[in-house]
Scaffold this motif. Sequence first.
Motif, PDB file in Angstrom:
ATOM      1  N   LYS A 184       2.337   3.708   9.897  1.00 38.10           N
ATOM      2  CA  LYS A 184       3.153   2.508  10.045  1.00 38.10           C
ATOM      3  C   LYS A 184       3.850   2.224   8.724  1.00 38.10           C
ATOM      4  O   LYS A 184       3.290   2.472   7.653  1.00 38.10           O
ATOM      5  N   ALA A 185       5.047   1.690   8.780  1.00 32.95           N
ATOM      6  CA  ALA A 185       5.768   1.323   7.562  1.00 32.95           C
ATOM      7  C   ALA A 185       5.027   0.212   6.826  1.00 32.95           C
ATOM      8  O   ALA A 185       4.585  -0.765   7.447  1.00 32.95           O
ATOM      9  N   ASN A 186       4.916   0.347   5.497  1.00 29.17           N
ATOM     10  CA  ASN A 186       4.223  -0.708   4.751  1.00 29.17           C
ATOM     11  C   ASN A 186       5.022  -2.007   4.717  1.00 29.17           C
ATOM     12  O   ASN A 186       4.476  -3.069   4.447  1.00 29.17           O
TER      13      ASN A 186
ATOM     14  N   PRO B 230       0.837  -1.202   0.000  1.00 24.62           N
ATOM     15  CA  PRO B 230       0.000   0.000   0.000  1.00 24.62           C
ATOM     16  C   PRO B 230       0.869   1.248   0.000  1.00 24.62           C
ATOM     17  O   PRO B 230       2.031   1.218   0.424  1.00 24.62           O
ATOM     18  N   GLY B 231       0.310   2.343  -0.469  1.00 24.02           N
ATOM     19  CA  GLY B 231       1.052   3.598  -0.406  1.00 24.02           C
ATOM     20  C   GLY B 231       1.342   3.991   1.023  1.00 24.02           C
ATOM     21  O   GLY B 231       2.420   4.479   1.353  1.00 24.02           O
ATOM     22  N   LYS B 232       0.362   3.763   1.924  1.00 26.22           N
ATOM     23  CA  LYS B 232       0.550   4.089   3.339  1.00 26.22           C
ATOM     24  C   LYS B 232      -0.423   3.301   4.195  1.00 26.22           C
ATOM     25  O   LYS B 232      -1.485   2.872   3.734  1.00 26.22           O
ATOM     26  N   ILE B 233      -0.009   3.119   5.445  1.00 25.11           N
ATOM     27  CA  ILE B 233      -0.871   2.545   6.474  1.00 25.11           C
ATOM     28  C   ILE B 233      -1.112   3.657   7.484  1.00 25.11           C
ATOM     29  O   ILE B 233      -0.184   4.134   8.136  1.00 25.11           O
ATOM     30  N   VAL B 234      -2.365   4.082   7.592  1.00 26.78           N
ATOM     31  CA  VAL B 234      -2.734   5.160   8.508  1.00 26.78           C
ATOM     32  C   VAL B 234      -3.478   4.528   9.678  1.00 26.78           C
ATOM     33  O   VAL B 234      -4.480   3.836   9.484  1.00 26.78           O
ATOM     34  N   ALA B 235      -2.983   4.740  10.888  1.00 29.45           N
ATOM     35  CA  ALA B 235      -3.538   4.063  12.055  1.00 29.45           C
ATOM     36  C   ALA B 235      -4.101   5.059  13.060  1.00 29.45           C
ATOM     37  O   ALA B 235      -3.624   6.190  13.182  1.00 29.45           O
TER      38      ALA B 235
ATOM     39  N   GLY C 255      -5.839   1.647  -2.343  1.00 36.08           N
ATOM     40  CA  GLY C 255      -4.945   0.676  -1.710  1.00 36.08           C
ATOM     41  C   GLY C 255      -4.429   1.100  -0.359  1.00 36.08           C
ATOM     42  O   GLY C 255      -3.880   0.258   0.380  1.00 36.08           O
ATOM     43  N   ASP C 256      -4.568   2.375   0.016  1.00 35.65           N
ATOM     44  CA  ASP C 256      -4.166   2.797   1.360  1.00 35.65           C
ATOM     45  C   ASP C 256      -4.988   2.041   2.401  1.00 35.65           C
ATOM     46  O   ASP C 256      -6.182   1.788   2.218  1.00 35.65           O
ATOM     47  N   ILE C 257      -4.338   1.715   3.507  1.00 40.82           N
ATOM     48  CA  ILE C 257      -4.978   0.950   4.582  1.00 40.82           C
ATOM     49  C   ILE C 257      -5.226   1.871   5.770  1.00 40.82           C
ATOM     50  O   ILE C 257      -4.318   2.588   6.204  1.00 40.82           O
ATOM     51  N   ILE C 258      -6.439   1.837   6.295  1.00 39.76           N
ATOM     52  CA  ILE C 258      -6.796   2.611   7.483  1.00 39.76           C
ATOM     53  C   ILE C 258      -7.113   1.624   8.601  1.00 39.76           C
ATOM     54  O   ILE C 258      -8.048   0.821   8.485  1.00 39.76           O
ATOM     55  N   ALA C 259      -6.340   1.671   9.687  1.00 40.33           N
ATOM     56  CA  ALA C 259      -6.603   0.859  10.872  1.00 40.33           C
ATOM     57  C   ALA C 259      -7.392   1.689  11.872  1.00 40.33           C
ATOM     58  O   ALA C 259      -7.018   2.826  12.172  1.00 40.33           O
ATOM     59  N   THR C 260      -8.491   1.139  12.385  1.00 37.69           N
ATOM     60  CA  THR C 260      -9.471   1.939  13.114  1.00 37.69           C
ATOM     61  C   THR C 260      -9.226   2.022  14.617  1.00 37.69           C
ATOM     62  O   THR C 260     -10.006   2.663  15.328  1.00 37.69           O
ATOM     63  N   GLY C 261      -8.165   1.414  15.124  1.00 42.49           N
ATOM     64  CA  GLY C 261      -7.874   1.495  16.549  1.00 42.49           C
ATOM     65  C   GLY C 261      -8.242   0.227  17.288  1.00 42.49           C
ATOM     66  O   GLY C 261      -9.066  -0.568  16.835  1.00 42.49           O
ATOM     67  N   THR C 262      -7.632   0.040  18.452  1.00 41.58           N
ATOM     68  CA  THR C 262      -7.817  -1.186  19.225  1.00 41.58           C
ATOM     69  C   THR C 262      -8.659  -0.922  20.471  1.00 41.58           C
ATOM     70  O   THR C 262      -8.611   0.167  21.043  1.00 41.58           O
ATOM     71  N   PRO C 263      -9.425  -1.915  20.906  1.00 40.85           N
ATOM     72  CA  PRO C 263     -10.162  -1.783  22.160  1.00 40.85           C
ATOM     73  C   PRO C 263      -9.276  -2.108  23.366  1.00 40.85           C
ATOM     74  O   PRO C 263      -8.077  -2.357  23.219  1.00 40.85           O
ATOM     75  N   ASP C 264      -9.883  -2.125  24.551  1.00 35.68           N
ATOM     76  CA  ASP C 264      -9.143  -2.522  25.743  1.00 35.68           C
ATOM     77  C   ASP C 264      -8.806  -4.010  25.679  1.00 35.68           C
ATOM     78  O   ASP C 264      -9.359  -4.750  24.862  1.00 35.68           O
ATOM     79  N   GLY C 265      -7.915  -4.421  26.554  1.00 40.26           N
ATOM     80  CA  GLY C 265      -7.488  -5.817  26.585  1.00 40.26           C
ATOM     81  C   GLY C 265      -6.140  -6.063  25.957  1.00 40.26           C
ATOM     82  O   GLY C 265      -5.706  -7.220  25.862  1.00 40.26           O
ATOM     83  N   VAL C 266      -5.448  -4.996  25.514  1.00 34.27           N
ATOM     84  CA  VAL C 266      -4.103  -5.198  24.971  1.00 34.27           C
ATOM     85  C   VAL C 266      -3.235  -5.831  26.054  1.00 34.27           C
ATOM     86  O   VAL C 266      -3.348  -5.500  27.237  1.00 34.27           O
ATOM     87  N   ALA C 267      -2.386  -6.760  25.645  1.00 34.02           N
ATOM     88  CA  ALA C 267      -1.591  -7.500  26.624  1.00 34.02           C
ATOM     89  C   ALA C 267      -0.324  -8.019  25.950  1.00 34.02           C
ATOM     90  O   ALA C 267      -0.226  -8.064  24.714  1.00 34.02           O
TER      91      ALA C 267
END
Length: 290
Positions: A106-108, A75-80, A243-255
């Motif tokens: 984030k780096a592709n 992708p051209g970019k990953i936007v998080a 083709g750009d990727i958009i990540a929508t964020g994470t919920p609680d519970g990261v571990a």
Amino acid sequence: MKFALFNDFQLGVVIEDKIYEIGDLMDDGKPAHTCPMVDLIRRYEDCKETIAKHVLDMPSHSLTDVRLRHPVSRPGKIVATPVNYIAHKQEMKAENTARGLGFFLKANTSLIGPEDTIVLPASKEGRRFDHELELAFVIGKTAKNVKAEQAYDYIFGYTGLNDVTLRPDEQNEEERCLRKSFDTFTPMGPWIVTPEEIKDPQQLDMVLTVNGEERQKVNGKDMICGIAELVEIFSHVMTLEPGDIIATGTPDGVAPIKQGDVITISIEQIGSFSNPVVSESVKGEMRHDR
């Protein structure tokens, strides 16, 4: 439709337990993008009827016999999106949410696909690495200054993503992009599902497990900034491209994750994929033993 890249990054359509190779349907003599998926996305309006009509005539393989790849190879970019669930804001003791923090990149080259191995860098041994369950979407056409009301017109499809993260500690506080851009730190998959297959992308159930133990579970309706608002926010800063990727964020519970773990992401109406975790130092010892 469900579009995937497989084996040597051939382009395919997933139907039930088979994948149909559709590269020949795209071979019209026009210059192709280096990523077959981006090429498809750019030309989708012109070729989707041909694909729908002829896909079952194309060579097929059982999904169990192929290696699925990350569905956009370059992708051209990953936007998080940072801090996009209230419970995660509280968990991380963050002062701001996505509306104030904006985004990070984030780096592709951090992308990997289903069953590929997450490698924890030896240079950061002793630090904490976390999993982060996320719904992602892929931009379908050039988007600049898009209003939320029109945002869904610019989305090609939806997929799953793990935003693997190196956490800061008392001695180290690296910039966010660095901590999230190590090679293998963005598992993605198992494929891209186009909008007509998903009733409401803002209300999908999502689960992440580690070694079968549930760690994160959420429904997309709990996002602070929804999908449409993210398109508006991001496209007013930068031009979003096919083709750009958009990540929508994470919920609680990261571990934390560690050597030997297997992480599985499952998203309603999209699918599931898993990735094993290995320490780079252990991986190096394994190579040396051979």
